[in-house]
Design an enzyme around this catalytic site. Structure first.
Site, PDB file in Angstrom:
ATOM      1  N   ALA A 246       0.835  -1.210   0.000  1.00 13.94           N
ATOM      2  CA  ALA A 246       0.000   0.000   0.000  1.00 13.94           C
ATOM      3  C   ALA A 246       0.870   1.260   0.000  1.00 13.94           C
ATOM      4  CB  ALA A 246      -0.931  -0.021   1.214  1.00 13.94           C
TER       5      ALA A 246
ATOM      6  N   GLY B 275       8.687  -1.190  20.148  1.00 14.22           N
ATOM      7  CA  GLY B 275      10.112  -0.838  20.116  1.00 14.22           C
ATOM      8  C   GLY B 275      10.450  -0.041  18.870  1.00 14.22           C
TER       9      GLY B 275
ATOM     10  N   ASP C 169       1.245  -8.305  18.989  1.00 11.22           N
ATOM     11  CA  ASP C 169       0.972  -8.143  20.424  1.00 11.22           C
ATOM     12  C   ASP C 169      -0.230  -7.247  20.742  1.00 11.22           C
ATOM     13  OD1 ASP C 169       3.280  -9.636  20.704  1.00 11.22           O
ATOM     14  OD2 ASP C 169       4.561  -7.900  21.079  1.00 11.22           O
TER      15      ASP C 169
ATOM     16  N   MET D  45       2.008 -15.823  22.629  1.00  8.29           N
ATOM     17  CA  MET D  45       2.892 -14.655  22.678  1.00  8.29           C
ATOM     18  C   MET D  45       2.125 -13.388  23.081  1.00  8.29           C
ATOM     19  SD  MET D  45       5.577 -14.854  19.572  1.00  8.29           S
ATOM     20  CE  MET D  45       7.156 -15.635  19.804  1.00  8.29           C
TER      21      MET D  45
HETATM   22  P1  ADP Z   1       8.865  -4.332  18.062  1.00 12.60           P
HETATM   23  O1  ADP Z   1       8.940  -3.141  17.203  1.00 12.60           O
HETATM   24  O2  ADP Z   1       8.226  -5.502  17.415  1.00 12.60           O
HETATM   25  O3  ADP Z   1       8.293  -4.017  19.435  1.00 12.60           O
HETATM   26  P2  ADP Z   1      11.590  -4.388  19.259  1.00 12.60           P
HETATM   27  O4  ADP Z   1      11.148  -3.973  20.617  1.00 12.60           O
HETATM   28  O5  ADP Z   1      12.584  -5.482  19.189  1.00 12.60           O
HETATM   29  O6  ADP Z   1      10.367  -4.865  18.334  1.00 12.60           O
HETATM   30  O7  ADP Z   1      12.162  -3.106  18.522  1.00 12.60           O
HETATM   31  C1  ADP Z   1      12.613  -3.197  17.199  1.00 12.60           C
HETATM   32  C2  ADP Z   1      13.800  -2.307  16.995  1.00 12.60           C
HETATM   33  O8  ADP Z   1      13.437  -0.942  17.261  1.00 12.60           O
HETATM   34  C3  ADP Z   1      14.976  -2.564  17.922  1.00 12.60           C
HETATM   35  O9  ADP Z   1      15.765  -3.653  17.532  1.00 12.60           O
HETATM   36  C4  ADP Z   1      15.735  -1.253  17.812  1.00 12.60           C
HETATM   37  O10 ADP Z   1      16.474  -1.206  16.609  1.00 12.60           O
HETATM   38  C5  ADP Z   1      14.573  -0.247  17.726  1.00 12.60           C
HETATM   39  N1  ADP Z   1      14.345   0.289  19.076  1.00 12.60           N
HETATM   40  C6  ADP Z   1      13.729  -0.319  20.112  1.00 12.60           C
HETATM   41  N2  ADP Z   1      13.789   0.450  21.223  1.00 12.60           N
HETATM   42  C7  ADP Z   1      14.481   1.544  20.887  1.00 12.60           C
HETATM   43  C8  ADP Z   1      14.919   2.727  21.595  1.00 12.60           C
HETATM   44  N3  ADP Z   1      14.639   2.899  22.880  1.00 12.60           N
HETATM   45  N4  ADP Z   1      15.609   3.662  20.909  1.00 12.60           N
HETATM   46  C9  ADP Z   1      15.876   3.492  19.598  1.00 12.60           C
HETATM   47  N5  ADP Z   1      15.519   2.412  18.886  1.00 12.60           N
HETATM   48  C10 ADP Z   1      14.840   1.464  19.508  1.00 12.60           C
HETATM   49  O1  F6P Z   2       6.655  -8.471  19.462  1.00 18.78           O
HETATM   50  C1  F6P Z   2       6.321  -9.646  18.794  1.00 18.78           C
HETATM   51  C2  F6P Z   2       6.866 -10.858  19.538  1.00 18.78           C
HETATM   52  O2  F6P Z   2       6.502 -12.017  18.805  1.00 18.78           O
HETATM   53  C3  F6P Z   2       6.414 -10.993  20.997  1.00 18.78           C
HETATM   54  O3  F6P Z   2       5.107 -11.509  21.099  1.00 18.78           O
HETATM   55  C4  F6P Z   2       7.482 -11.871  21.559  1.00 18.78           C
HETATM   56  O4  F6P Z   2       7.630 -11.678  22.946  1.00 18.78           O
HETATM   57  C5  F6P Z   2       8.716 -11.434  20.821  1.00 18.78           C
HETATM   58  O5  F6P Z   2       8.275 -10.806  19.616  1.00 18.78           O
HETATM   59  C6  F6P Z   2       9.644 -12.566  20.466  1.00 18.78           C
HETATM   60  O6  F6P Z   2      10.809 -12.025  19.946  1.00 18.78           O
HETATM   61  P1  F6P Z   2      11.854 -12.827  19.031  1.00 18.78           P
HETATM   62  O7  F6P Z   2      11.219 -13.011  17.688  1.00 18.78           O
HETATM   63  O8  F6P Z   2      13.033 -11.954  18.972  1.00 18.78           O
HETATM   64  O9  F6P Z   2      12.073 -14.149  19.693  1.00 18.78           O
END
Ligand code: ADP
Ligand code: F6P
Length: 322
Positions: free
Chosen positions: A22, A104, A127, A169
């Site tokens: 998209a 994140g 999530d 999860m």
């Molecule tokens: P999701 O986006 O699925 O929640 P993550 O928590 O692993 O997954 O975050 C994905 C990526 O976002 C991280 O690997 C990092 O590169 C970036 N990120 C997460 N937290 C921060 C932070 N506090 N500051 C900057 N980048 C971040």
């Molecule tokens: O954020 C998505 C998720 O699948 C969560 O539900 C779980 O805790 C985490 O990612 C698992 O992370 P990884 O793929 O790094 O094992």
């Protein structure tokens, strides 16, 4: 001519491809050049940009995962890493960036915004823990995978008069577990938002047995204090007093790998298109989400650092319907 880029980051979610498609197609229809960044923030730092045309996103809407690849990138969490990413964006003359990802990833998006780069986030994670959207891309598919697992466990559970723990999860959020429990008719649900001790679970299961149930399903969120492993340990130790042991299934990443459902494809298409509309309107530093059946943008500063709360009425409902 505007040059925009799109990346997928963090845990992949079914429907990410529909969102990429998209962004690419609506971006091109606005007369822009659209670039895909491979492997999330890692690829941004490494300059992995590739121009995408209309046909490059053909035949991907039905595929799970993300054709751009995703990554968890520790380097991007540092100032130096983000400066490198900025350098890379500027070197490639990118004028705006779309980040498709979860909590994140959107923290990273906000950081780029605060550094003055025009960014828009798209709410995508199985999530459903993001504030600023009722639902995120991938949730519906992941939920249906959990549901299928519950249905299957019930079949074997009934044959053997057994109880099962099913861990799903969701990181620190109990949404997936709660919804799976209601939709799957589980005997009870254990989520991080409501502390539940093993004795309480045992009591619920014993009452279910007394009512003549031939199986019992406990859906457990991975983030709960007593996750499946801890609950299984308790039931093993107390097998004599409770009268039963529970078998345990951890669904894990199976939940992330499904073919995106119709709901996820439609949501992702809407949010992806919403992202290019936000760029066109100069509405940066926002998360594009879905609120009250409408596209909605929320400033990232009001999203990041928060976890969406659970609807307690649904929790009560799950416990009432056992
Ligand atoms: P999701 O986006 O699925 O929640 P993550 O928590 O692993 O997954 O975050 C994905 C990526 O976002 C991280 O690997 C990092 O590169 C970036 N990120 C997460 N937290 C921060 C932070 N506090 N500051 C900057 N980048 C971040
Ligand atoms: O954020 C998505 C998720 O699948 C969560 O539900 C779980 O805790 C985490 O990612 C698992 O992370 P990884 O793929 O790094 O094992």
């Amino acid at each position: 001519m505007k040059r925009i880029a799109v990346l997928t980051s963090g845990g992949d979610a079914p429907g990410m491809n529909a969102a990429i498609r998209a962004v690419v197609r609506t971006g091109i229809s606005k007369g822009w050049e659209v670039y895909g960044v491979h492997e999330g923030y890692k690829g941004l730092i490494e300059g992995k940009f590739i121009q995408m045309g209309i046909r490059d996103v053909g035949g991907i809407i039905q595929r799970g995962g993300t054709v751009l690849g995703s990554a968890r990138c520790e380097e991007f969490k540092t100032e130096a890493g983000r400066l490198e990413a900025l350098r890379s964006l500027n070197e490639n003359k990118i004028e705006a960036l779309v980040v498709i990802g979860g909590n994140g990833s959107q923290t990273g998006t906000l950081k780029l915004h605060e550094m003055g780069f025009p960014v828009v986030g798209v709410a995508s994670t199985i999530d459903n823990d993001l504030v600023g959207t009722d639902i995120t891309i991938g949730v519906d598919t992941a939920l249906n995978i959990a549901l299928e697992a519950i249905d299957r466990l019930k079949v074997t559970g009934s044959s053997h008069q057994r109880g099962f723990l099913l861990e799903v999860m969701g990181r620190n959020c109990g949404y997936l577990a709660l919804m799976a429990a209601i939709a799957g008719g589980a005997e009870t649900v254990v989520i991080p938002e409501v502390e539940t001790v093993p004795e309480e679970v045992a009591g619920i299961l014993m009452r279910a047995y007394e009512r003549g149930k031939s199986h019992a399903i406990v859906v457990v969120a991975e983030g709960a204090k007593y996750n499946a492993e801890k609950l299984a340990e308790y039931f093993k130790e107390h097998e004599e007093s409770t009268g039963f042991a529970l078998r345990s299934t951890v669904l894990g990443h199976v939940q992330r790998g499904g073919t995106p459902s119709a709901a996820d494809r439609i949501l992702a298409s809407r949010l992806g298109a919403g992202a290019t509309d936000a760029i066109e309107a100069g509405n940066f530093g926002v998360l594009v989400g879905w609120v009250n059946s409408h596209l909605h943008t929320t400033p990232l500063k009001d999203v990041v650092g928060k976890t969406k709360s659970i609807d307690m009425e649904l929790f009560e409902l799950a416990r009432k319907l056992d």
